[in-house]
Design a protein around this motif. Structure first.
Motif, short mmCIF file in Angstrom:
data_model
loop_
_atom_site.label_atom_id
_atom_site.label_comp_id
_atom_site.label_asym_id
_atom_site.label_seq_id
_atom_site.Cartn_x
_atom_site.Cartn_y
_atom_site.Cartn_z
N LEU A 146 0.84 -1.20 0.00
CA LEU A 146 0.00 0.00 0.00
C LEU A 146 0.87 1.25 0.00
CD1 LEU A 146 -2.77 1.36 0.26
CD2 LEU A 146 -2.58 1.05 2.72
N PHE A 147 1.87 1.29 0.89
CA PHE A 147 2.75 2.45 0.93
C PHE A 147 3.57 2.58 -0.34
CE2 PHE A 147 2.11 2.07 5.58
CZ PHE A 147 1.58 3.33 5.79
N LYS A 148 4.01 1.47 -0.91
CA LYS A 148 4.76 1.50 -2.16
C LYS A 148 3.88 2.08 -3.27
CE LYS A 148 7.22 -1.32 -5.51
NZ LYS A 148 7.68 -2.65 -5.90
N ALA A 149 2.64 1.67 -3.30
CA ALA A 149 1.72 2.16 -4.33
C ALA A 149 1.46 3.66 -4.18
CB ALA A 149 0.41 1.39 -4.27
N LEU A 150 1.38 4.14 -2.96
CA LEU A 150 1.09 5.55 -2.72
C LEU A 150 2.31 6.44 -2.90
CD1 LEU A 150 -1.20 5.20 0.42
CD2 LEU A 150 -1.91 5.71 -1.92
N ASP A 151 3.48 5.84 -3.05
CA ASP A 151 4.73 6.59 -3.11
C ASP A 151 5.02 7.20 -4.48
OD1 ASP A 151 7.16 7.54 -1.97
OD2 ASP A 151 8.23 5.89 -2.94
N ASP A 152 4.12 7.08 -5.42
CA ASP A 152 4.38 7.57 -6.76
C ASP A 152 3.32 8.59 -7.17
OD1 ASP A 152 5.85 6.91 -9.49
OD2 ASP A 152 3.70 7.11 -9.90
N PRO A 153 3.73 9.75 -7.70
CA PRO A 153 2.75 10.78 -8.07
C PRO A 153 1.77 10.35 -9.16
CG PRO A 153 4.98 11.46 -8.70
CD PRO A 153 5.10 10.19 -7.91
N THR A 154 2.22 9.52 -10.09
CA THR A 154 1.30 9.04 -11.14
C THR A 154 0.21 8.19 -10.52
OG1 THR A 154 3.05 9.09 -12.80
CG2 THR A 154 1.13 7.70 -13.27
N ARG A 155 0.58 7.29 -9.62
CA ARG A 155 -0.42 6.43 -8.98
C ARG A 155 -1.36 7.25 -8.09
NH1 ARG A 155 4.11 2.92 -9.31
NH2 ARG A 155 4.86 3.34 -7.21
N ARG A 156 -0.83 8.27 -7.42
CA ARG A 156 -1.71 9.13 -6.62
C ARG A 156 -2.70 9.87 -7.50
NH1 ARG A 156 3.25 10.11 -3.86
NH2 ARG A 156 3.39 12.20 -4.79
N LYS A 157 -2.26 10.30 -8.68
CA LYS A 157 -3.16 10.98 -9.62
C LYS A 157 -4.24 10.02 -10.12
CE LYS A 157 -4.65 14.02 -12.61
NZ LYS A 157 -5.60 15.03 -12.20
N ILE A 158 -3.86 8.77 -10.39
CA ILE A 158 -4.85 7.78 -10.80
C ILE A 158 -5.89 7.59 -9.70
CG2 ILE A 158 -5.20 5.32 -11.32
CD1 ILE A 158 -2.42 5.41 -12.74
N ILE A 159 -5.45 7.53 -8.46
CA ILE A 159 -6.39 7.38 -7.34
C ILE A 159 -7.34 8.57 -7.30
CG2 ILE A 159 -6.55 7.38 -4.81
CD1 ILE A 159 -3.86 5.79 -4.86
N GLU A 160 -6.81 9.78 -7.49
CA GLU A 160 -7.66 10.98 -7.49
C GLU A 160 -8.68 10.92 -8.62
OE1 GLU A 160 -5.15 14.43 -7.56
OE2 GLU A 160 -4.08 13.79 -5.76
N MET A 161 -8.26 10.45 -9.79
CA MET A 161 -9.18 10.32 -10.92
C MET A 161 -10.29 9.32 -10.61
SD MET A 161 -6.38 10.27 -14.01
CE MET A 161 -7.58 9.79 -15.25
N LEU A 162 -9.92 8.20 -10.00
CA LEU A 162 -10.91 7.17 -9.69
C LEU A 162 -11.83 7.57 -8.55
CD1 LEU A 162 -8.73 3.97 -10.14
CD2 LEU A 162 -10.50 4.85 -11.68
N ARG A 163 -11.41 8.54 -7.77
CA ARG A 163 -12.29 9.07 -6.72
C ARG A 163 -13.52 9.73 -7.34
NH1 ARG A 163 -9.91 13.78 -3.32
NH2 ARG A 163 -10.68 14.90 -5.12
N GLU A 164 -13.32 10.31 -8.53
CA GLU A 164 -14.41 10.99 -9.22
C GLU A 164 -15.38 10.01 -9.87
OE1 GLU A 164 -14.89 14.29 -9.01
OE2 GLU A 164 -13.11 14.32 -7.72
N LYS A 165 -14.82 8.98 -10.54
CA LYS A 165 -15.68 7.99 -11.22
C LYS A 165 -14.83 6.81 -11.66
CE LYS A 165 -15.38 10.00 -15.83
NZ LYS A 165 -16.11 10.42 -17.01
N ASP A 166 -15.49 5.70 -11.96
CA ASP A 166 -14.81 4.53 -12.51
C ASP A 166 -14.35 4.85 -13.93
OD1 ASP A 166 -15.64 3.39 -10.14
OD2 ASP A 166 -17.09 2.03 -11.07
N LEU A 167 -13.18 4.33 -14.28
CA LEU A 167 -12.61 4.63 -15.60
C LEU A 167 -12.02 3.38 -16.22
CD1 LEU A 167 -10.66 7.84 -14.57
CD2 LEU A 167 -12.71 7.79 -16.00
N THR A 168 -11.98 3.36 -17.55
CA THR A 168 -11.28 2.28 -18.25
C THR A 168 -9.79 2.60 -18.27
OG1 THR A 168 -11.44 3.31 -20.42
CG2 THR A 168 -13.28 1.88 -19.75
N ALA A 169 -8.99 1.59 -18.58
CA ALA A 169 -7.55 1.80 -18.67
C ALA A 169 -7.22 2.85 -19.73
CB ALA A 169 -6.86 0.48 -18.99
#
Length: 90
Positions: A4-27
């Protein structure tokens, strides 16, 4: 919890999390928001899935990703427990 911490340690992955907070998305929708290769986005999504932060559902040819908030709730609870323990010992 290490994944979990490894996944959160990257700005790209954090941005993906923020995007998915808004709505479900395809790859593809996720990849369109970045100027990096689709295989790189796939790698980021795989790490988020391994950490159980995102869930994926295959619909025909597409994979839709959604945020697994229960893992983030567990993380918040763990952090709050740490701070409560420290306050209690003081």
């Amino acid at each position: 919890m290490n994944s979990l911490f490894k996944a959160l340690d990257d700005p790209t992955r954090r941005k993906i999390i923020e995007m998915l907070r808004e709505k479900d998305l395809t790859a593809g929708e996720i990849a369109d928001a970045f100027s990096i290769s689709k295989p790189s986005i796939s790698h980021h999504l795989d790490l988020l899935k391994q950490a159980n932060i995102v869930l994926s559902i295959k619909k025909g040819q597409f994979i839709t990703y959604s945020l697994n908030t229960s893992v983030l709730d567990d993380l918040i609870k763990w952090i709050l427990d740490l701070t409560q323990t420290k306050k209690t010992k003081s």
